[in-house]
Design a protein around this motif. Structure first.
Motif, PDB file in Angstrom:
ATOM      1  N   ASN A   1      -5.367  -0.083  -2.182  1.00 13.43           N
ATOM      2  CA  ASN A   1      -4.159  -0.575  -1.552  1.00 13.43           C
ATOM      3  C   ASN A   1      -4.488  -1.610  -0.482  1.00 13.43           C
ATOM      4  OD1 ASN A   1      -2.544   1.204  -3.046  1.00 13.43           O
ATOM      5  ND2 ASN A   1      -2.783   2.829  -1.525  1.00 13.43           N
TER       6      ASN A   1
ATOM      7  N   TRP B   1       3.631   6.445   3.104  1.00 16.19           N
ATOM      8  CA  TRP B   1       4.053   5.147   3.630  1.00 16.19           C
ATOM      9  C   TRP B   1       4.762   5.263   4.957  1.00 16.19           C
ATOM     10  CZ3 TRP B   1       9.163   4.225   4.611  1.00 16.19           C
ATOM     11  CH2 TRP B   1      10.092   5.125   4.037  1.00 16.19           C
TER      12      TRP B   1
ATOM     13  N   GLN C   1      -2.353   6.027  -0.467  1.00 10.02           N
ATOM     14  CA  GLN C   1      -1.126   6.222  -1.235  1.00 10.02           C
ATOM     15  C   GLN C   1      -1.444   6.237  -2.715  1.00 10.02           C
ATOM     16  OE1 GLN C   1       1.945   3.502   0.060  1.00 10.02           O
ATOM     17  NE2 GLN C   1       0.954   3.286   2.031  1.00 10.02           N
TER      18      GLN C   1
END
Length: 308
Positions: free
Chosen positions: A269, A190, A308
């Protein structure tokens, strides 16, 4: 002029059964291959650029007026040809006329854009800007993506947003992608996403600008895998029937300017593209795969992010 090739693929002749081969007849079997689209677009735009360089405009560019002569596409039928600086009436073929109705060099560009659109999609000009059932091909072929970007600019509703003439259009078509503008970055997790968003905001703040009036543009969205939804400034983009747009798609009548763009897809995501000036970027491409989330905006760095 020289006889066009026969529609069967043979040479032109004086035989009563002879029918000239046109781009319109070729498109009856569906879209051209990406390689042929690229070649035919070059031939069409080169011919139209020569006309504009001579101070003339065609006023009736369309597939039916593109003939094949010894296998090469030639722009023909100059019945409505006139000088570019003449007071010009609204004449031509309605389906290929720009919405403003001003029949100048930019109108020729608009009609050429629709003709190229028919080549790459196999759809009639009235379907613009839909990519149709062959839309999956656009995520896989760089020629089709680049031609679609050319079409989107050529067919903008606002005349000033189009190419000024076919010579400018040809320059864009033949312009190589600058090597200095293609970089590759890798960021972990991130932290990298935050750094990327900050970088994009900074770059777009420097190069972006708000339009002086509320213009409307077409914007093409392509993702891999497909069927991602699109959020613009926090609101999901919806069709007239209330269902969401899903990629690949071209969204009609988007307000020009800087917008916050987010892509969402089930099991992946969300991908926050940051703020993008949609007056400058009419084609946005994203790819998800097992290793990276990658998105690219024409004329901006290409950036790779770990999932992620």
């Amino acid at each position: 002029m020289d006889l066009a090739d026969d529609v069967t693929g043979g040479p032109g002749s004086t035989d009563p059964s002879y029918q000239p081969a046109t781009l319109q007849s070729r498109l009856q079997t569906g879209p051209l291959t990406p390689e042929e689209c690229w070649r035919r677009t070059g031939e069409l735009v080169t011919g139209l650029a020569a006309l504009h360089d001579a101070g003339m405009i065609h006023r009736d560019v369309k597939p039916a007026n593109c003939l094949f002569v010894e296998g090469e596409l030639k722009l023909a039928d100059f019945g409505l040809l006139t000088e570019a600086d003449r007071q010009i009436s609204r004449v031509g073929t309605v389906n290929y006329m720009p919405p403003d109705g001003h029949m100048d060099a930019r109108a020729d560009v608009y009609a050429a854009g629709l003709t190229i659109y028919e080549m790459i999609t196999g759809l009639p000009s009235s379907c613009f800007p839909s990519l149709g059932e062959h839309s999956a091909n656009f995520a896989e072929d760089s020629h089709l993506l680049r031609l679609n970007r050319l079409v989107l600019r050529a067919c903008q509703s606002a005349p000033d947003a189009r190419f000024a003439n076919a010579r400018e259009m040809l320059h864009e078509l033949t312009r190589p992608t600058p090597a200095g503008r293609s970089w590759l970055f890798r960021y972990p997790g991130w932290v990298g996403l935050g750094a990327l968003c900050s970088l994009l905001v900074l770059v777009l703040t420097i190069i972006g600008r708000w339009p002086s009036r509320q213009e409307r543009v077409w914007v093409n969205f392509v993702t891999e895998p497909f069927e991602a939804t699109i959020e613009l400034d926090g609101a999901q983009l919806l069709k007239q029937d209330g269902t969401p747009y899903t990629t690949p798609c071209t969204v009609h009548d988007v307000p020009a300017g800087i917008h916050h763009v987010v892509f969402k897809r089930e099991s992946l995501n969300d991908l926050d593209m940051g703020r993008i000036d949609l007056r400058e970027h009419h084609d946005i491409e994203i790819r998800w795969d097992s290793e990276v989330n990658r998105h690219s905006i024409p004329n901006l760095p290409k950036i790779r992010l770990p999932i992620q």
